[in-house]
Design a protein around this motif. Structure first.
Motif, short mmCIF file in Angstrom:
data_model
loop_
_atom_site.label_atom_id
_atom_site.label_comp_id
_atom_site.label_asym_id
_atom_site.label_seq_id
_atom_site.Cartn_x
_atom_site.Cartn_y
_atom_site.Cartn_z
N ALA B 50 15.37 71.40 2.52
CA ALA B 50 15.86 72.58 3.26
C ALA B 50 15.65 73.84 2.44
CB ALA B 50 17.34 72.39 3.59
N CYS B 51 15.89 73.74 1.14
CA CYS B 51 15.70 74.89 0.24
C CYS B 51 14.24 75.35 0.24
CB CYS B 51 16.08 74.47 -1.17
SG CYS B 51 17.46 75.39 -1.82
N VAL B 52 13.36 74.38 0.09
CA VAL B 52 11.92 74.69 0.06
C VAL B 52 11.50 75.31 1.40
CG1 VAL B 52 9.62 73.64 -0.03
CG2 VAL B 52 11.35 72.98 -1.70
N THR B 53 12.05 74.73 2.47
CA THR B 53 11.72 75.29 3.79
C THR B 53 12.17 76.73 3.90
OG1 THR B 53 11.96 73.11 4.77
CG2 THR B 53 12.07 74.98 6.29
N TYR B 54 13.39 77.00 3.44
CA TYR B 54 13.93 78.36 3.55
C TYR B 54 13.12 79.35 2.70
CZ TYR B 54 17.06 82.34 3.21
OH TYR B 54 17.57 83.62 3.25
N TYR B 55 12.88 78.96 1.46
CA TYR B 55 12.26 79.93 0.53
C TYR B 55 10.73 80.00 0.61
CZ TYR B 55 16.73 80.82 -1.70
OH TYR B 55 18.02 81.21 -1.94
N TYR B 56 10.09 78.92 1.01
CA TYR B 56 8.61 78.92 0.95
C TYR B 56 7.91 78.72 2.29
CZ TYR B 56 9.28 78.94 -4.02
OH TYR B 56 9.66 79.31 -5.28
N PHE B 72 21.22 77.83 6.90
CA PHE B 72 20.50 76.68 6.34
C PHE B 72 21.47 75.75 5.60
CE2 PHE B 72 15.83 76.31 6.40
CZ PHE B 72 15.56 77.30 7.33
N LEU B 73 22.36 76.35 4.82
CA LEU B 73 23.32 75.55 4.07
C LEU B 73 24.20 74.73 5.02
CD1 LEU B 73 24.79 74.76 1.43
CD2 LEU B 73 26.20 76.81 1.69
N VAL B 74 24.67 75.37 6.07
CA VAL B 74 25.56 74.67 7.02
C VAL B 74 24.81 73.51 7.68
CG1 VAL B 74 26.78 74.92 9.23
CG2 VAL B 74 27.09 76.62 7.42
N ILE B 75 23.55 73.73 8.02
CA ILE B 75 22.75 72.64 8.62
C ILE B 75 22.64 71.48 7.64
CG2 ILE B 75 20.43 72.00 9.41
CD1 ILE B 75 20.21 74.91 10.52
N VAL B 76 22.36 71.81 6.38
CA VAL B 76 22.25 70.77 5.35
C VAL B 76 23.56 70.01 5.21
CG1 VAL B 76 22.07 70.43 2.84
CG2 VAL B 76 20.38 71.83 4.04
N LEU B 77 24.67 70.75 5.23
CA LEU B 77 25.98 70.12 5.06
C LEU B 77 26.30 69.20 6.23
CD1 LEU B 77 28.12 73.05 3.58
CD2 LEU B 77 26.74 71.34 2.40
N ILE B 78 25.96 69.65 7.43
CA ILE B 78 26.22 68.81 8.60
C ILE B 78 25.40 67.52 8.52
CG2 ILE B 78 25.89 68.66 11.12
CD1 ILE B 78 26.57 71.70 11.21
N VAL B 79 24.13 67.65 8.19
CA VAL B 79 23.25 66.47 8.12
C VAL B 79 23.76 65.52 7.02
CG1 VAL B 79 20.93 65.69 7.50
CG2 VAL B 79 21.23 67.66 9.02
N ASN B 80 24.08 66.07 5.87
CA ASN B 80 24.51 65.21 4.76
C ASN B 80 25.90 64.62 4.99
OD1 ASN B 80 22.10 65.57 3.52
ND2 ASN B 80 22.82 67.02 1.98
N ILE B 118 30.50 68.47 -0.64
CA ILE B 118 30.69 69.19 -1.91
C ILE B 118 29.46 69.00 -2.80
CG2 ILE B 118 32.07 69.27 -4.03
CD1 ILE B 118 34.49 68.49 -2.19
N VAL B 119 28.99 67.76 -2.87
CA VAL B 119 27.79 67.48 -3.68
C VAL B 119 26.59 68.27 -3.14
CG1 VAL B 119 26.13 65.67 -4.33
CG2 VAL B 119 28.58 65.20 -4.43
N SER B 120 26.48 68.31 -1.81
CA SER B 120 25.33 69.00 -1.20
C SER B 120 25.37 70.50 -1.45
CB SER B 120 25.30 68.74 0.31
OG SER B 120 25.17 67.36 0.54
#
Lengths: 489, 145
Positions: B50-56, B72-80, B118-120
């Protein structure tokens, strides 16, 4: 031929307006064959609005030029905005005539003349002419202009001009042929500039006069391109006489053959009628394409690639005068880039389009995006726009937009741009192919102003970090707009 | 990876931790797949991707605002969260948890999902700090340094 100067004498209101157009072109980065322009306005009507607008514009230009990095491949600078230096002699634009009498009969000292001379003067000049208030110019009377302007070689600026003149410098004269000041001032000035051993009022020889005498000299004579409405005051300006005056002056100008290297003519039969003002602060004619084309003649004259066409000399003597006229491809009432010949397209399209894109970005996007975009981070903060040079840049950009808008509102419209759009890439009318095609991936991802921001963010790393913030700003925007707009004829 | 999750075991309890460590009642040892590792690595990969997608890949001048990074962070948190909760809960529903581990409830599964959030967050923030510099358009999002 770089590193030399072009001294431009702008005579009368038309002289000021052509200088305004030239300043706009130089701000946008057109190619100029000299690296310094020295404008000198000769106008007895010091309060006319065209002159004050040009003066403010040139002052703003000089302030921005001072911070603009100049195109230099060794240093890696690409900026061409404000690339040509404009220099004022004695920090003045206007050549001040020392005499400041108001009425023509006072100037010629009619009251102190013998009765025979008074009678002769009454035969030569009408009562209205003798009573004319010259503080607002000669109001279309070249006969009195030719008497009064004979004194300009005694002004401080004229002396400064002679002192400053160097071998290789050139001279250009802008005048209109259908008014008073320009029609009378042009042949007088040309004659003074080529008179050997010219002395000032104290009898002292002017410095460098030999260099001035033999300097390449060009001129543009602007024929009628506008009319004025009926007078509502005691003005002597009458546009019904413009054509007759032009004919009379042209027949006199025959005698100028072989006294000028290049003489340009321009006119327009599709005229706009302006409100009638004899002069002063109310004389504010909208910008016109003819003035832009006249400014292009100056660039043509100093174009190093055209020197052999423009100048025919042998042993510093002019062998023949080159006569040039400007034309468009079709007699249309709305001129776009497509109506210009290749040479003019090549000169104008990229600089004007890039500078307008820069102006539009500043107008519509900069304030919102500078908080977010990496190119602006810690460089172009909220105080950046308060810097003097940036305020002057934006003031000039605003004048640039007004100049385009005014040219669009004439009877013969110069309208290559859509000036009402807020979008990044639909502002050039007609063939949009001059906008550089982006990579397909960029084309999908970045639309409208986002594409400009993306380019700014890409180009910032290519600009020299050693440049000051204001200089870097210009370099950055030139690089970005050059990358986004690149017309190839 | 397991160590990190163990720091947060108060959120999901020691019983679930035993299960996630791969405890097998058959062998009496941690011989089953270590779910801490699987879920941790998956969360790591998802966060980095997700980070790479956002930044690059997105790398967009209109997405370099803090709140868009937050999306992006919220999407990652929901998925994880769903990943962590889903694996635990499916084991619970399928009865895949050893009988010698005391009963595990849905609340403990939700607690592990929270721990993975929290880890994510840590991974996404850390990853953003490392890779943002190479991004043309988003290098100062959300951090203004």
């Amino acid at each position: 031929m770089a590193s030399n100067k072009l001294y431009i004498f702008g005579i009368g209101g038309t002289g000021s307006r052509v200088l305004k157009s030239l300043t706009m072109l130089l701000a946008s980065g057109v190619e100029c064959g000299v690296d310094t322009i020295v404008p000198i306005v000769i106008d007895r009507d010091m309060s006319n609005h065209d002159l004050t607008r040009t003066k403010t514009l040139i002052e703003n230009y000089i302030a921005v030029n001072n911070i603009a990095p100049k195109e230099d491949s060794q240093k890696g600078y690409k900026n061409r905005f404000f690339n040509t230096q404009i220099e004022l002699l004695n920090n003045e634009l206007c050549l001040q005539l020392k005499d400041n009498t108001q009425k023509f009969n006072e100037f010629i000292g009619k009251d102190t003349m013998s009765s025979e001379n008074k009678a002769l003067v009454d035969i030569l000049f009408s009562k209205e002419t003798l009573e004319l208030d010259m503080t607002e110019g000669f109001q279309g009377n070249p006969n009195i202009g030719s008497v009064v302007l004979n004194q300009f070689d005694d002004s401080d600026i004229f002396k400064a001009f002679a002192n400053d003149f160097k071998d290789g410098d050139r001279i250009f004269i802008i005048s209109s042929i259908f008014g008073g000041t320009g029609a009378s001032g042009f042949p007088l000035l040309r004659k003074v500039l080529q008179t050997p051993n010219q002395k000032d009022a104290d009898g002292q020889p002017l410095a460098n006069w030999g260099l001035v005498n033999k300097a390449p000299i060009g001129a543009i004579s602007v024929l009628p391109y506008f009319n004025v409405g009926a007078a509502t005051d005691n003005s002597l300006v009458n546009s019904d006489t413009f054509i007759d005056k032009s004919k009379a002056a042209l027949s006199y100008y025959k005698t100028e053959d072989k006294k000028l290297d290049t003489l340009y003519y321009i006119a327009d039969t599709n005229t706009t009628t302006y409100e009638h003002h004899k002069g002063g602060d109310e004389q504010k004619n909208n910008a016109h394409f003819v003035e832009l084309a006249a400014a292009m003649s100056i660039l043509d004259f100093v174009n190093p690639q055209l020197q052999q066409k423009n100048i025919h000399r042998k042993d510093d003597k002019i062998e023949s005068t080159t006569y040039k006229e400007f034309g468009i491809s079709a007699n249309v009432s709305e001129i776009g880039f497509a109506n210009l010949e290749d040479e003019s397209q090549k000169m104008l399209i990229n600089p004007l389009s890039r500078f307008l894109l820069f102006r539009n970005y500043m107008q519509f996007v900069f304030e919102k995006e500078r908080k977010y975009q990496p190119y602006a981070h810690r460089r172009f903060n909220e105080d950046f726009r308060k810097k003097n040079s940036i305020k002057k840049l934006e003031s000039l950009q605003s004048s640039f937009f007004t100049w385009l808008r005014e040219m669009e509102n004439q009877n013969r419209r110069f309208s290559p741009f859509n000036l009402s759009t807020n979008n990044a890439f639909d502002f050039v009318k007609g063939d949009i192919s001059l906008i550089t095609k982006p990579k397909w991936s960029d084309n999908i991802r970045y639309k409208n102003w986002a594409r400009v921001d993306n380019e700014l963010n890409r180009q910032i790393s290519k600009t020299d970090k050693a440049l000051g913030n204001e200089s870097r700003f210009l370099e950055l925007f030139y690089r970005a707009t050059e990358s986004l707009i690149n017309f190839k004829s | 990876m397991e160590t990190i999750y163990r720091w947060l075991s108060s959120l999901f309890g020691s019983n679930l931790a035993e299960h996630l460590s791969g405890w097998s009642e058959v062998t009496g040892d941690y011989t089953e797949a270590n779910l801490f590792f699987i879920i941790g690595m998956s969360s790591l990969i998802i966060s980095i991707a997700a980070c790479v997608t956002y930044y690059y890949i997105l790398n967009h001048p209109r997405w370099n605002r803090g709140f868009k990074w937050l999306i992006f962070l919220v999407i990652v948190l929901i998925v994880n969260f769903l990943l962590a909760f889903g694996i635990c809960y499916s084991d619970l529903l399928a009865g895949n948890i050893s009988s010698d581990i005391s009963a595990i409830s849905v609340a403990e599964c939700l607690g592990f999902g929270l721990a993975n959030i929290i880890v994510s967050i840590v991974i996404f923030v850390f990853c953003s700090l490392i890779i943002k510099w190479g991004s043309r358009n988003c290098k100062f999002s959300p951090f203004k340094f």
